[in-house]
Design a protein around this motif. Structure first.
Motif, PDB file in Angstrom:
ATOM      1  N   VAL B 275       0.861  -1.190   0.000  1.00 40.89           N
ATOM      2  CA  VAL B 275       0.000   0.000   0.000  1.00 40.89           C
ATOM      3  C   VAL B 275       0.894   1.237   0.000  1.00 40.89           C
ATOM      4  O   VAL B 275       2.074   1.174   0.336  1.00 40.89           O
ATOM      5  CB  VAL B 275      -0.889   0.047   1.272  1.00 40.89           C
ATOM      6  CG1 VAL B 275      -1.954  -1.018   1.210  1.00 40.89           C
ATOM      7  CG2 VAL B 275      -0.064  -0.096   2.537  1.00 40.89           C
ATOM      8  N   TYR B 276       0.289   2.366  -0.401  1.00 43.81           N
ATOM      9  CA  TYR B 276       1.029   3.616  -0.267  1.00 43.81           C
ATOM     10  C   TYR B 276       0.076   4.726   0.120  1.00 43.81           C
ATOM     11  O   TYR B 276      -1.138   4.647  -0.102  1.00 43.81           O
ATOM     12  CB  TYR B 276       1.820   3.954  -1.534  1.00 43.81           C
ATOM     13  CG  TYR B 276       0.986   4.270  -2.752  1.00 43.81           C
ATOM     14  CD1 TYR B 276       0.464   3.267  -3.555  1.00 43.81           C
ATOM     15  CD2 TYR B 276       0.747   5.602  -3.117  1.00 43.81           C
ATOM     16  CE1 TYR B 276      -0.288   3.554  -4.679  1.00 43.81           C
ATOM     17  CE2 TYR B 276       0.004   5.899  -4.245  1.00 43.81           C
ATOM     18  CZ  TYR B 276      -0.519   4.883  -5.027  1.00 43.81           C
ATOM     19  OH  TYR B 276      -1.257   5.171  -6.127  1.00 43.81           O
ATOM     20  N   LEU B 277       0.657   5.761   0.722  1.00 42.40           N
ATOM     21  CA  LEU B 277      -0.108   6.915   1.192  1.00 42.40           C
ATOM     22  C   LEU B 277       0.655   8.175   0.808  1.00 42.40           C
ATOM     23  O   LEU B 277       1.878   8.153   0.700  1.00 42.40           O
ATOM     24  CB  LEU B 277      -0.236   6.881   2.721  1.00 42.40           C
ATOM     25  CG  LEU B 277      -1.122   5.807   3.348  1.00 42.40           C
ATOM     26  CD1 LEU B 277      -0.917   5.771   4.860  1.00 42.40           C
ATOM     27  CD2 LEU B 277      -2.596   6.092   3.026  1.00 42.40           C
ATOM     28  N   ASP B 278      -0.086   9.278   0.621  1.00 41.75           N
ATOM     29  CA  ASP B 278       0.599  10.547   0.364  1.00 41.75           C
ATOM     30  C   ASP B 278       1.540  10.882   1.511  1.00 41.75           C
ATOM     31  O   ASP B 278       2.687  11.238   1.308  1.00 41.75           O
ATOM     32  CB  ASP B 278      -0.417  11.688   0.225  1.00 41.75           C
ATOM     33  CG  ASP B 278      -1.083  11.680  -1.141  1.00 41.75           C
ATOM     34  OD1 ASP B 278      -0.622  10.928  -2.028  1.00 41.75           O
ATOM     35  OD2 ASP B 278      -2.067  12.432  -1.315  1.00 41.75           O
ATOM     36  N   ARG B 279       0.978  10.781   2.724  1.00 46.38           N
ATOM     37  CA  ARG B 279       1.757  11.138   3.914  1.00 46.38           C
ATOM     38  C   ARG B 279       1.449  10.135   5.009  1.00 46.38           C
ATOM     39  O   ARG B 279       0.356   9.553   5.034  1.00 46.38           O
ATOM     40  CB  ARG B 279       1.357  12.543   4.404  1.00 46.38           C
ATOM     41  CG  ARG B 279       1.563  13.621   3.373  1.00 46.38           C
ATOM     42  CD  ARG B 279       0.964  14.930   3.835  1.00 46.38           C
ATOM     43  NE  ARG B 279      -0.462  14.790   4.159  1.00 46.38           N
ATOM     44  CZ  ARG B 279      -1.225  15.770   4.624  1.00 46.38           C
ATOM     45  NH1 ARG B 279      -0.697  16.977   4.807  1.00 46.38           N
ATOM     46  NH2 ARG B 279      -2.493  15.565   4.886  1.00 46.38           N
ATOM     47  N   LEU B 280       2.334  10.003   5.944  1.00 46.59           N
ATOM     48  CA  LEU B 280       2.135   9.049   7.027  1.00 46.59           C
ATOM     49  C   LEU B 280       0.835   9.337   7.791  1.00 46.59           C
ATOM     50  O   LEU B 280       0.102   8.416   8.169  1.00 46.59           O
ATOM     51  CB  LEU B 280       3.331   9.098   8.000  1.00 46.59           C
ATOM     52  CG  LEU B 280       3.290   8.066   9.127  1.00 46.59           C
ATOM     53  CD1 LEU B 280       3.375   6.648   8.576  1.00 46.59           C
ATOM     54  CD2 LEU B 280       4.412   8.316  10.130  1.00 46.59           C
ATOM     55  N   CYS B 281       0.518  10.617   7.963  1.00 50.72           N
ATOM     56  CA  CYS B 281      -0.653  10.978   8.779  1.00 50.72           C
ATOM     57  C   CYS B 281      -1.973  10.575   8.121  1.00 50.72           C
ATOM     58  O   CYS B 281      -3.031  10.604   8.777  1.00 50.72           O
ATOM     59  CB  CYS B 281      -0.643  12.467   9.117  1.00 50.72           C
ATOM     60  SG  CYS B 281      -0.922  13.510   7.693  1.00 50.72           S
TER      61      CYS B 281
END
Lengths: 285, 285
Positions: B275-281
């Motif tokens: 998975v990936y996210l723009d930012r950790l938050c």
């Protein structure tokens, strides 16, 4: 005793003036000076070819003369000179471009003698200002690496910024992994450029044996008939390979240095001299 | 907005505490501290994994705390610690053998904490006495290289003599070619060991990501279920690869650092996060 099998009589010889052909550990090998005089008397032209970049031709002449080998500056071809010639006559570096040097005085003297603009860094750690100021520089046309006993993080960091520009030419005086001295091996010029190769993925053009860029530089200064020249040396993988790949008329290995008779006679050896002798003075018969 | 596709809920997370996951250029990323608190409140165990070898765990904790991230020393796994653990618990270096270190204080502190005997050289040029005294030493069992802003010819020359003995183990805290700082790239730990690799033909065992020797070192200290752990990072070729090759239950890439969404979505990409996210938050929803 080993006798030459195939020794032609070329008017021109490329000699490697180090501690394995002419001297060992600061002492001239037996009859080495006499052999050179003999060759000169036969009308042979001599050229002393060395990968050592720390000395200029002038400094090398002094070393040879101190050992009892009279010679002229024009008979010496060291890799620092080779690099300067390559930059000025083969690359024809524009006059407004500079060379960033990692190396010692021999390189700087030879670049200056060829009228090439250069700069280098002294010893000293990287500073907070360096982190901000180091960066690409269109004014730097070449990064040249040679043996440098004062190699530093700061020098590597600066050179790396220049080399990230693919237009900046990456040269090395030579890429010898080690440098023999005091009866041991120490880091050679190739160990100095290795971090930059690792960081950039770029391999420098070497101006030392066995690279043919050095032969091109020799030819840029001295017109000679390759078929009438003989390379003399003690290492098969550098000296003898240099002569073979350069299409010289002959190659002569001497057994006073790195390569052994066993290596020469080994089944399947790929780089072989035309002839070999125990010592250079065996030419005298 | 990118949503996780496949985010399992592991009790244990491996985090990379550098300027691309938790902070950028000395400033904490939005809601980064809050995200870590949220994960802790869910009962997740955190481990901050970094290739930077210049700081010990204690020094790293101070850095994290200075940025507003409370953490314990036992939550930090830097490559200097990884190296010390590998030497003492995986290699089980004999007590009468020493480690020769090229690197900075972080390495020395971690070796000392593990009770490993080591020595290193300060700055300074090679001396005439060094040429005579440097040589093989049966008392040196390991040469360990990390990032060293005071790398010198003398250090490389000494390490080379030890590494000529095939029994001497060659380790690197990590082999990153470059080190990002001040918005640019500077020579990394891999550039420090590159000359030794060039001279000896030997490649060091790396104790940093993506090398599984680092995962082995983590496991040597901390028993955990790999299938219930998730690696979080910003670089596909180091962080994500580290998690995949280590057989972790999941990998999560964040786009606040080196690797881009374009790379992740590129046809034919071989190292991909689950998975990936723009930012950790964005974990907070």
């Amino acid at each position: 005793m080993n006798r030459p099998h195939n020794l032609t009589s070329p008017p021109f010889r490329l000699l490697k003036p180090n501690n394995c052909v002419l001297w060992q550990g600061g002492t001239l090998l037996p009859r080495a000076a006499e052999t050179l005089t003999h060759l000169r008397n036969l009308g042979k032209q001599l050229l002393f070819v060395t990968n050592n970049s720390t000395k200029s031709r002038t400094a090398y002449r002094e070393k040879l003369q101190g050992l009892g080998i009279p010679c002229g500056v024009e008979e010496i071809f060291c890799s620092a000179y080779s690099s300067a010639i390559y930059i000025s006559r083969v690359l024809q570096l524009q006059r407004d471009k500079k060379v960033y040097v990692i190396g010692e005085s021999g390189i700087e003297e030879e670049l200056a003698a060829e009228g090439i603009a250069y700069f280098s860094d002294g010893s000293g750690d990287i500073t907070p200002e360096d982190y901000d100021s180091f960066g690409p520089d269109e004014g730097v046309g070449v990064v040249l690496c040679g043996l440098d006993h004062a190699i530093s993080y700061r020098k590597l960091a600066r050179a790396y910024q220049y080399l990230r520009n693919p237009g900046t030419v990456f040269l090395a005086t030579n890429v010898d992994s080690t440098f023999p001295t005091h009866g041991k091996l120490f880091p050679g010029a190739g160990a100095v450029s290795a971090p930059l190769t690792y960081m950039t993925g770029r391999t420098p053009v070497s101006l030392g044996k066995p690279s043919q860029a050095m032969m091109d530089a020799i030819e840029g200064v001295l017109k000679f008939d390759r078929k009438r020249a003989c390379m003399v040396g003690d290492r098969l993988d550098t000296d003898i390979r240099f002569g073979i790949e350069g299409g010289l008329g002959g190659t002569l290995a001497v057994l006073t240095g790195v390569s052994t008779e066993e290596e020469i006679l080994k089944e399947g050896a790929t780089v072989l001299p035309d002839v070999y002798l125990d010592r250079l003075c065996d030419i005298l018969g």
